[in-house]
Structure formats: C-alpha cells, structure tokens
Scaffold this active site. Structure first.
Site, mmCIF file in Angstrom:
data_model
loop_
_atom_site.group_PDB
_atom_site.id
_atom_site.type_symbol
_atom_site.label_atom_id
_atom_site.label_comp_id
_atom_site.label_asym_id
_atom_site.label_seq_id
_atom_site.Cartn_x
_atom_site.Cartn_y
_atom_site.Cartn_z
ATOM 1 N N ASP A 102 0.839 -1.208 0.000
ATOM 2 C CA ASP A 102 0.000 0.000 0.000
ATOM 3 C C ASP A 102 0.874 1.257 0.000
ATOM 4 O O ASP A 102 2.023 1.224 0.455
ATOM 5 C CB ASP A 102 -0.891 0.050 1.243
ATOM 6 C CG ASP A 102 -1.866 -1.114 1.289
ATOM 7 O OD1 ASP A 102 -2.175 -1.678 0.233
ATOM 8 O OD2 ASP A 102 -2.296 -1.459 2.407
HETATM 9 N N1 URA Z 1 -1.345 -6.054 3.668
HETATM 10 C C1 URA Z 1 -1.806 -4.797 3.686
HETATM 11 O O1 URA Z 1 -2.842 -4.534 4.269
HETATM 12 N N2 URA Z 1 -1.108 -3.846 3.081
HETATM 13 C C2 URA Z 1 0.058 -4.074 2.442
HETATM 14 O O2 URA Z 1 0.662 -3.142 1.906
HETATM 15 C C3 URA Z 1 0.545 -5.389 2.428
HETATM 16 C C4 URA Z 1 -0.173 -6.371 3.042
#
Ligand code: URA
Length: 237
Positions: A102
């Site tokens: 993310d």
């Molecule tokens: N899980 C998430 O919620 N975000 C990420 O970036 C990676 C795994």
C-alpha cells in the site's frame, strides 16, 4: 542504449573482445547495414545480424530489493503524479514491482524485469510467506489473538496466518506491535485482518519475503539480489 559489443557479449554469443573483432572485421550488421565502428550503440528495437544470422538478444535480467518508504506507490507510473517505486531505482531497464505494498506501507519489495520469476512469486499456489510488523490501535487481547490463529473470515474467505507474535504492548499509548506471517497475496490483507476485529493499523511494514529480509537497508535504499537469492526464489516453483 548499450554499446554493440556489450549487447553481443550479453547475449551469450561470444566474449566482448571477440565481439569487437567481429565488428571491426565487418561481420556485423545493424538494421541491415554493416557497422565496423566500436562506438555504436543499440537498443532493444535494433536488429543485429552476425554473418547473416539475427542475434537473439534477451534483455539482461535485473533484480532489486527495495526498502519502500511511506507515500510511494507500487506502480510503474501514477496518473496523480505521486512518487513510484521505479523513481527510486537508478536503471534504464524497464523493471516493475513484484506485487504491491500500500501507499502507506513500508518495507521489502522486489523489482525486476524477469516476468517468469514475477509470475512464480505472485502465483497463489506457491504460497510465498511474507512477514509484516503491524502497529495497531488498541491492545490485542487473548480472545482476538486466538481468533486470528484459528482462522478468520475476510471477504468470505478464511485467512490462516502462518505465524503471529505480539512483540510489544504500549499501555499508555494503547497500541500493540504485532508480527504476522502470511502466505496470501490479497490486497490490503493485513489491514483487513485487524479491521475485522476492530483494530486500526497505524503503521505497517514488510520485513521478510520468502527467505529475503530487509537486513540493514534504510528506508528508500535498495540493493541487487545475488545470484543465489534469485536461485532460491526460483526454487518456489
Ligand atoms: N497487507 C496490507 O494490508 N497492506 C500491504 O501493503 C501489504 C499487506
């Protein structure tokens, strides 16, 4: 653009020195024209012939491990003009991230131009383990801990974590630091996991991917993967 003799040598046809000899002795054509100049540069679109045979040039594979900072997007470009993981790596090769973190997640991400390896790593059947450290809003209680360990339904599918450990509890700030290892690639999976039980993820970082770890790479730093590390990633096949 790369020097012609380097491209010939990288293709595995011959050594760089022999490639230079071929060029100066008029054995090499680029786009139908004989070249005898060692300074000439070519790119992927140029057709190279040696003694009338077209040279097969497989672009050199590049593999990077990046410690992604916050506020960087895991994409090759962004229509909102945000910084991408590609902007952080100095290369002229068209690499791309393997999977996604993310925008606000930090940590380990692999980038490569090796489509075969990227497909292996992203295929759910290979079940590559990824380890995250999540700082959550609240104290993770015993009941919720057990619930997660047993398996938890997220978007109609059960998520089974491979490993989970509470690393730290801060009663004053009312936060917990939890290490969790999963082998799933669903988007936002860790945030959703905690959200299902009512916890907000305040910070999230990926610290391991298969056998790879961040080591002492600082935020925004990257390194090349070694030959053995690439081999071990291929071993998941
Ligand atoms: N899980 C998430 O919620 N975000 C990420 O970036 C990676 C795994």
């Amino acid at each position: 653009m790369e020097r012609l003799q380097k491209v010939i040598a990288s293709s595995g046809y011959t050594s760089r020195r022999k490639a230079e000899e071929l060029i100066v002795n008029n054995h090499v054509k680029v786009n139908g024209e004989v070249v005898s100049n060692l300074g000439i540069k070519v790119d992927d679109n140029d057709i190279i012939e040696i003694d009338g045979e077209v040279l097969k040039t497989d672009p050199l594979k590049e593999y990077y491990l990046l410690n992604k900072p916050r506020e960087v997007i895991c994409s090759v470009s962004d229509d909102k003009g945000r910084k991408t993981v590609i902007d952080l790596i100095k290369t002229n090769t068209r690499i791309y991230p393997v999977g996604r973190l993310d925008y606000d997640t930090t940590g380990l991400i692999i980038l490569t131009n090796d489509g075969e390896l990227a497909n292996i790593l992203m295929h759910p059947k290979h079940k590559i383990q990824k380890t995250y450290i999540a700082k959550i809003d609240g104290i993770l209680n015993e009941e919720d801990f057990k619930h997660i360990r047993k398996g938890i339904k997220i978007d109609e599918r059960i998520l089974k974590v491979d490993h989970m450990k509470v690393k730290e509890i801060d009663k004053q700030k009312n936060t917990s630091l939890v290490e969790v290892t999963i082998h799933e690639g669903r988007n936002h999976i860790v945030r959703k996991l905690f959200a299902t039980l009512g916890y907000d993820v305040l910070k999230l970082s990926r610290i391991a991917y298969g056998s790879l770890t961040l080591g002492n790479l600082k935020s925004g730093e990257y390194r090349l993967l070694s030959h053995d590390e690439v081999k071990s990633l291929y071993g998941h096949k």
